[in-house]
Design an enzyme around this catalytic site. Structure first.
Site: not given
Ligand code: NAD
Ligand code: UDP
Length: 311
Positions: A145, A147, A186-189, A274-275, A277
Site C-alpha cells: 500500500y 510503496e 479500520r479502528v473507528v468502525s 506507525p507509533r 501520526r
Molecule cells: P474504500 O475501500 O471504502 O474504497 C475504495 C474503493 O476502491 C472501493 O469501492 C473499492 O471497491 C475500489 N477499488 C479497489 N480496487 C479497485 C480497482 N482495482 N479498480 C476499481 N476499483 C477498485 O476506501 P476509502 O476509505 O473510501 O478510500 C478511498 C481512497 O482514499 C483510497 O485510495 C485510499 O487509499 C485513500 N485514503 C483513504 C483514507 C481513509 O482514512 N479513509 C486515508 C488515506 C487515503
Molecule cells: N487498531 C486497534 N484496534 C482495531 C483496529 C485498529 O487498536 O480494531 C489500531 C491500529 O493498530 C492502529 C490504529 O488503531 O494503531 C489505526 O488503525 P487503522 O487500521 O484504522 O489505520 P492506520 O493504521 O492505517 O492508521
C-alpha cells in the site's frame, strides 16, 4: 454544459460521499469501481439521478471515457483488505495510476490522486509536513500500500513534468464517518461496532499509539477545494484533522458516546504499525483556505447513529 467527472473507487466509503457532493454541485458523475471493498449499497440512492452513472471497472485495465476531471480513489484502504492480495494492491495503485494518467492525458483532464499519510510510514518528524520524505519499510506487510501510493505520486509528477498534465495530490489522513464498512477493519468502525454489540473492544498494542481523525464531510470538502485550486498548484497537500489522540482515548470516547458496557482488551500490535501520526495542515489552510470543521465527538455521534441504523 455540466462538468463531466470520473470518480474511481466511487462506490467506496470516500468515493460515494464524493460522488454525492459533486452531483449536488451540479456535475455529471461517472463512478468506476470493481466493488472489491466498496458496494452498490453506497451509491444506490444516486442511481435515479440521470447525471450519475455507475460502471463496473477495474482500474488496472485501461478505461475509455470522455471527462473533464478525474478523482483517482480506487484502492482498498484498510490494512486487512490491502494485505489480502498485496500484489493486486500494488497493481491497483501503480497500473491504476498509469491508466488514469493516460486517460487524463488523452482527454486533457485535470486529475487528482487520493494519496495517503502512509507515504510518511512510521514518521520520525511530528506532526508531518508535506516536505517530510517519510520512513517506510519497503519490505514489510504495509509496503504494498505505502510503496504503491508513493510510486503513484512519482507517476503523477512525471506525467506533470513530461506531459504538462494538470495534477493534484491529496495526502489523506485517517478519515471516518457513515458508510465505512462494518467489517472494514479500520479502528473507528471496529470500535463502534464492538461498542454497539457490547463486545470487548480490541486495542492493538497498549493503545498509546496516536492518530488524528477527520470527519468525512470535511475531507470531501478538502478534495473538492484541491481540485478547484488554480494552476500551478499541484500539492502534495495534507488533508486531515490535526486533533491527535491515543487509540486508547478513542476507545474510551466511543464507549462513552455509545453508552456501551464494552471492556477494553489488548491484542498484539501489527508489524510496522506507525507509533504517531498527525497532519501539519498549514499548506491546506494557506492554499485552499481549508480547515476541518466537525469536532471528534460530533463526528463520532453521527457515525454511531449510522452504525446503529445498519447493524
Ligand atoms: P474504500 O475501500 O471504502 O474504497 C475504495 C474503493 O476502491 C472501493 O469501492 C473499492 O471497491 C475500489 N477499488 C479497489 N480496487 C479497485 C480497482 N482495482 N479498480 C476499481 N476499483 C477498485 O476506501 P476509502 O476509505 O473510501 O478510500 C478511498 C481512497 O482514499 C483510497 O485510495 C485510499 O487509499 C485513500 N485514503 C483513504 C483514507 C481513509 O482514512 N479513509 C486515508 C488515506 C487515503
Ligand atoms: N487498531 C486497534 N484496534 C482495531 C483496529 C485498529 O487498536 O480494531 C489500531 C491500529 O493498530 C492502529 C490504529 O488503531 O494503531 C489505526 O488503525 P487503522 O487500521 O484504522 O489505520 P492506520 O493504521 O492505517 O492508521
Amino acid at each position: 454544459m455540466k462538468t463531466k467527472i470520473l470518480v474511481t473507487g466511487g462506490a467506496g466509503f470516500l468515493g460515494s460521499h464524493l460522488c454525492e457532493r459533486l452531483l449536488a454541485d451540479g456535475a455529471e458523475v461517472i463512478s468506476a469501481d470493481n466493488y472489491f471493498t466498496g458496494g452498490k449499497a453506497n451509491i444506490v440512492h444516486l442511481i435515479p439521478n440521470p447525471y450519475f452513472e455507475a460502471m463496473r471497472h477495474d482500474v488496472t485495465l485501461p478505461l475509455y471515457v470522455e471527462v473533464d476531471r478525474i478523482y483517482n480513489l480506487a484502492c482498498p484502504a484498510s490494512p486487512i483488505h490491502y494485505q489480502l492480495d498485496p500484489v493486486q494492491t500494488t497493481k491497483t495503485s501503480v497500473h491504476g495510476a498509469i491508466n488514469m494518467l493516460g486517460l487524463a492525458k488523452r482527454v486533457k483532464a485535470r486529475i487528482l490522486q487520493a494519496s495517503t499519510s502512509e507515504v510518511y510510514g512510521d514518521p520520525e518528524i511530528h506532526p508531518q509536513p508535506e516536505s517530510y520524505r517519510g520512513n517506510v519499510n519497503p519490505l514489510g506487510p504495509r509496503a504494498c500500500y505505502d510503496e504503491g501510493k508513493r510510486c503513484a505520486e512519482t507517476l503523477f509528477f512525471d506525467y506533470h513534468r513530461q506531459h504538462g498534465l494538470a495534477i493534484r495530490i491529496a495526502r489523506i489522513f485517517n478519515t471516518y464517518g457513515p458508510r465505512m464498512h462494518a467489517n472494514d477493519g479500520r479502528v473507528v468502525s471496529n470500535f463502534i461496532v464492538q461498542a454497539l454489540k457490547g463486545e470487548d473492544i480490541a486495542i492493538y498494542g497498549d493503545g498509546s499509539q496516536t492518530r488524528a481523525f477527520c470527519y468525512v464531510d470535511d475531507l470531501i470538502d478538502g478534495l473538492v477545494r484541491l481540485m478547484a485550486a488554480p494552476e500551478p498548484f499541484t500539492g502534495p497537500v495534507n488533508l486531515g484533522n490535526p486533533a491527535e489522540m491515543t487509540i486508547r482515548e478513542l476507545a474510551e470516547t466511543i464507549i462513552r458516546l455509545a453508552r456501551s458496557r464494552s471492556k477494553l482488551i489488548f491484542k498484539p500490535l501489527p508489524q510496522d504499525d506507525p507509533r504517531r501520526r498527525c497532519p501539519d495542515i498549514a499548506l491546506a489552510k494557506a492554499e485552499l483556505g481549508w480547515t476541518p470543521k466537525v469536532g471528534l465527538e460530533d463526528g463520532l455521534e453521527r457515525t454511531i447513529s449510522y452504525f446503529r441504523s445498519v447493524l
